[in-house]
Every structure is written in structure tokens, then in C-alpha cells.
Write an enzyme that holds these catalytic residues in place. Structure first.
Site, PDB file in Angstrom:
ATOM      1  N   TYR A 153      22.305  55.982  57.629  1.00 27.57           N
ATOM      2  CA  TYR A 153      21.163  55.099  57.889  1.00 27.57           C
ATOM      3  C   TYR A 153      19.925  55.596  57.141  1.00 27.57           C
ATOM      4  CZ  TYR A 153      17.862  52.183  60.515  1.00 27.57           C
ATOM      5  OH  TYR A 153      16.895  51.268  60.878  1.00 27.57           O
ATOM      6  N   THR A 194      21.807  48.120  71.655  1.00 26.88           N
ATOM      7  CA  THR A 194      22.673  47.711  72.773  1.00 26.88           C
ATOM      8  C   THR A 194      23.970  48.534  72.880  1.00 26.88           C
ATOM      9  OG1 THR A 194      21.724  45.510  72.696  1.00 26.88           O
ATOM     10  CG2 THR A 194      23.846  45.713  73.830  1.00 26.88           C
TER      11      THR A 194
HETATM   12  N1  LIG Z   1      14.736  48.255  66.176  1.00 32.02           N
HETATM   13  C1  LIG Z   1      14.303  49.377  65.611  1.00 32.02           C
HETATM   14  O1  LIG Z   1      13.946  50.376  66.290  1.00 32.02           O
HETATM   15  C2  LIG Z   1      14.209  49.490  64.103  1.00 32.02           C
HETATM   16  C3  LIG Z   1      13.471  50.561  63.564  1.00 32.02           C
HETATM   17  C4  LIG Z   1      13.386  50.683  62.183  1.00 32.02           C
HETATM   18  C5  LIG Z   1      13.989  49.750  61.357  1.00 32.02           C
HETATM   19  N2  LIG Z   1      14.700  48.726  61.910  1.00 32.02           N
HETATM   20  C6  LIG Z   1      15.329  47.774  60.993  1.00 32.02           C
HETATM   21  O2  LIG Z   1      14.895  46.475  61.329  1.00 32.02           O
HETATM   22  C7  LIG Z   1      15.882  45.521  60.930  1.00 32.02           C
HETATM   23  C8  LIG Z   1      16.175  44.583  62.092  1.00 32.02           C
HETATM   24  O3  LIG Z   1      16.722  45.354  63.151  1.00 32.02           O
HETATM   25  P1  LIG Z   1      16.674  44.893  64.689  1.00 32.02           P
HETATM   26  O4  LIG Z   1      16.247  46.072  65.460  1.00 32.02           O
HETATM   27  O5  LIG Z   1      15.931  43.623  64.826  1.00 32.02           O
HETATM   28  O6  LIG Z   1      18.246  44.703  64.939  1.00 32.02           O
HETATM   29  P2  LIG Z   1      19.079  43.510  65.626  1.00 32.02           P
HETATM   30  O7  LIG Z   1      20.451  44.050  65.750  1.00 32.02           O
HETATM   31  O8  LIG Z   1      18.378  43.029  66.848  1.00 32.02           O
HETATM   32  O9  LIG Z   1      19.019  42.358  64.537  1.00 32.02           O
HETATM   33  C9  LIG Z   1      19.664  42.481  63.294  1.00 32.02           C
HETATM   34  C10 LIG Z   1      20.155  41.117  62.858  1.00 32.02           C
HETATM   35  O10 LIG Z   1      20.791  41.261  61.584  1.00 32.02           O
HETATM   36  C11 LIG Z   1      21.986  40.492  61.620  1.00 32.02           C
HETATM   37  N3  LIG Z   1      22.945  41.016  60.647  1.00 32.02           N
HETATM   38  C12 LIG Z   1      23.732  42.117  60.739  1.00 32.02           C
HETATM   39  N4  LIG Z   1      24.520  42.213  59.671  1.00 32.02           N
HETATM   40  C13 LIG Z   1      24.238  41.155  58.887  1.00 32.02           C
HETATM   41  C14 LIG Z   1      24.718  40.701  57.629  1.00 32.02           C
HETATM   42  N5  LIG Z   1      25.705  41.346  56.972  1.00 32.02           N
HETATM   43  N6  LIG Z   1      24.178  39.585  57.096  1.00 32.02           N
HETATM   44  C15 LIG Z   1      23.222  38.899  57.751  1.00 32.02           C
HETATM   45  N7  LIG Z   1      22.734  39.251  58.943  1.00 32.02           N
HETATM   46  C16 LIG Z   1      23.239  40.385  59.502  1.00 32.02           C
HETATM   47  C17 LIG Z   1      22.487  40.611  63.054  1.00 32.02           C
HETATM   48  O11 LIG Z   1      23.413  39.588  63.382  1.00 32.02           O
HETATM   49  C18 LIG Z   1      21.186  40.508  63.823  1.00 32.02           C
HETATM   50  O12 LIG Z   1      20.855  39.164  64.117  1.00 32.02           O
HETATM   51  C19 LIG Z   1      17.088  46.334  60.466  1.00 32.02           C
HETATM   52  O13 LIG Z   1      17.077  46.440  59.054  1.00 32.02           O
HETATM   53  C20 LIG Z   1      16.849  47.703  61.086  1.00 32.02           C
HETATM   54  O14 LIG Z   1      17.464  48.742  60.368  1.00 32.02           O
HETATM   55  C21 LIG Z   1      14.819  48.562  63.273  1.00 32.02           C
END
Ligand SMILES: NC(=O)c1ccc[n+]([C@@H]2O[C@H](COP(=O)([O-])OP(=O)(O)OC[C@H]3O[C@@H](n4cnc5c(N)ncnc54)[C@H](O)[C@@H]3O)[C@@H](O)[C@H]2O)c1
Length: 258
Positions: A153, A194
Site C-alpha cells: 500500500y 470493514t
Molecule cells: N479511508 C482512509 O482512511 C484512507 C486514507 C488514505 C487514503 N485513502 C484512499 O482513498 C481512496 C478511497 O478509499 P475509501 O476509504 O473511500 O475506500 P472505500 O472502500 O470506502 O471505497 C473505495 C471504492 O473503490 C471501489 N473500487 C475498488 N476497486 C476498484 C476498481 N478496480 N475499479 C473501480 N472501483 C474500485 C470500491 O468498490 C469502493 O466503492 C482509496 O484510494 C484509498 O486508498 C483512504
């Protein structure tokens, strides 16, 4: 209200978490929004609720990007904003890395972002009146401070940060008015965690570990990250390109515990 009036925006991974918050926030500010995701059930539901347009998209598949962006251009005649938000958590520590999982992680978190920049950037170069637009790549605090617990990651998010700078400078030096910036969220309360919340004990351990990263002592809210994306999508950020926008409650500002 109206900070994105008249703009056409596309958000990947828009069916959940940060992407969903961006869909809602951009619409509040007047944008016309389309979003892509692999979760078609949730995508269709959010589209019904918000009026945004859902397009099935696996970001790791180049032909699907061509179809999705082509469909936005066909419907609206232009593209102003792309948020490369879709992403998944990683591989675990080095010793336990499974190569198939590693390759899938890079295909989504890294290649998926590049493809969004490529197809989004090409569409922005076709905009009537000349090249114009804003590309926003969702990286992570893990691009700045690595996690020992997840080698893959951190590697993908570091790559997104560096790719963003390269793309931004490429556009700027060619005189194209297309900006490209990265956002670096700290731990934010979304469904990405989750799978690590299966039991009360696991839930408590995860929250403890996440909160230790945040001097402000709480998780971020998806809307707080969406607000940064809104700024970068709008013309208010017109002199920012190739930059890193950290939204992490102070997490990358000091060594842990000091
Ligand atoms: N939540 C956090 O703490 C956090 C922190 C830093 C960075 N991020 C980044 O933010 C972004 C969003 O994360 P989130 O927390 O909202 O996660 P999330 O799991 O709630 O949402 C991610 C979405 O991406 C979709 N997805 C997964 N694989 C896919 C693919 N191959 N093609 C298209 N869609 C796809 C999923 O179906 C989901 O709807 C990610 O890049 C994550 O790495 C999140």
C-alpha cells in the site's frame, strides 16, 4: 454554493467512502457528476439518490476507461475534473506478500490512477476552446510516512504521489491548462476498514492503531477529504499543480508520541 457551476466531473471509486462524499459534495456545488466503480449495486443506488450518472468501471482495465470517459464526453461535450479515487488496502508486511495480491494492488492503486490521468487528460485536451481541467489523485499519508504493516500500500501511494508530479509538470511545460495534484488523507472513517472490524476486539484494536496516527485524536470524516477535492477541482486552486495536499489531523507533522 456554485463553486463548481458548469463543470463536468468524473470520480473513480465513487460508490463508497471518500468517492461517495465527493459525488455528493461536487453536486452540492453545481457540478454535473459521473462516477465509475466495480460495485454496480451501490453505484446504481447512489446514482438514483443523487442524480449523478453511474458508469461500471474497473480502473485497472484500459478499455473500460476509454468507454467511461468517451461516454462522459459524448453526453456533455467536455470534461473538466477527474478524481482518481478508487483504491484498496494492500499486501501486509514483506514476508507474507502474495504476488498475485501485490500485482492486483498495483493494477488498481497505481496503474488505475495512471489510466485515469491518461484518458482524463486526453479528453481535457479535446475540450472546446482548448485544453483545460483538473486531475486529482487520491494518495495517502502512507506516501509520506510508510507503514511497516503494509509494504504494498505504501509503495503504491508513493508511486501515485510521484506520478502526479511528473504528469503535472508535463502538462504545464507544454502550456496545457490542465493541473494535476494529489491528496494525502490520514485515517478516515470509511468502509475500506470493514474487513478489519469483524469482531469487537478487532474493531477496538483497529481504532486504537488508527487513532495513534492522529494528533487531533479522531478519524477524519469523508466530507473533510471531499472538501479538499472540491478546492482542487475548482478554479480557486488555479496556481496549484504537482502539489501534495495533506488532510490528516496532524499525523504527518510529528514523530509518533513525541
Ligand atoms: N479511508 C482512509 O482512511 C484512507 C486514507 C488514505 C487514503 N485513502 C484512499 O482513498 C481512496 C478511497 O478509499 P475509501 O476509504 O473511500 O475506500 P472505500 O472502500 O470506502 O471505497 C473505495 C471504492 O473503490 C471501489 N473500487 C475498488 N476497486 C476498484 C476498481 N478496480 N475499479 C473501480 N472501483 C474500485 C470500491 O468498490 C469502493 O466503492 C482509496 O484510494 C484509498 O486508498 C483512504
Amino acid at each position: 454554493m456554485g463553486r463548481l457551476e458548469g463543470k463536468i466531473a468524473f470520480i473513480s471509486g465513487g460508490a463508497s467512502g471518500l468517492g461517495e462524499a465527493m459525488v455528493r459534495r461536487f453536486i452540492e456545488e453545481g457540478a454535473t457528476v459521473a462516477f465509475g466503480d466495480v460495485d454496480s449495486a451501490r453505484g446504481a443506488q447512489l446514482a438514483d439518490e443523487t442524480g449523478a450518472r453511474f458508469l461500471p468501471l474497473d480502473v485497472s482495465q484500459e478499455e473500460q476507461w476509454g468507454v467511461a470517459i468517451g461516454s462522459v464526453e459524448a453526453a456533455h461535450g467536455r470534461l473538466d475534473v477527474v478524481v482518481n479515487n478508487a483504491g484498496i488496502l494492500g499486501t501486509g508486511p514483506l514476508e507474507t506478500i502474495d504476488l498475485e495480491r501485490w500485482n492486483r494492488l498495483f493494477a488498481i492503486n497505481c496503474t488505475g490512477v495512471m489510466l485515469g490521468c491518461k484518458h482524463g487528460g486526453l479528453a481535457m485536451q479535446r475540450n472546446p476552446g482548448g485544453a483545460r481541467g483538473s486531475i486529482i489523485n487520491i494518495s495517502s499519508n502512507a506516501a509520506i510516512l510508510a507503514t511497516a504493516a503494509d509494504c504494498g500500500y505504501s509503495a503504491t501511494k508513493g508511486a501515485v504521489m510521484q506520478m502526479t508530479k511528473s504528469i503535472a509538470v508535463n502538462f504545464a511545460r507544454r502550456g496545457l491548462a490542465i493541473r494535476c495534484n494529489s491528496i494525502h488523507p490520514g485515517p478516515t472513517d470509511t468502509p475500506i476498514f470493514t474487513p478489519w472490524r469483524a469482531t469487537d476486539e478487532a474493531n477496538a484494536a483497529l481504532d486504537k492503531a488508527l487513532l495513534e496516527m492522529v494528533p487531533m485524536g479522531r478519524l477524519g470524516k469523508p466530507r473533510e477529504i471531499a472538501n479538499m477535492a472540491l478546492y482542487l477541482a475548482s478554479d480557486e486552486s488555479s496556481f496549484s499543480t504537482g502539489s501534495q495536499f495533506v488532510v490528516d489531523g496532524g499525523g504527518t507533522s510529528a514523530l509518533a508520541g513525541m
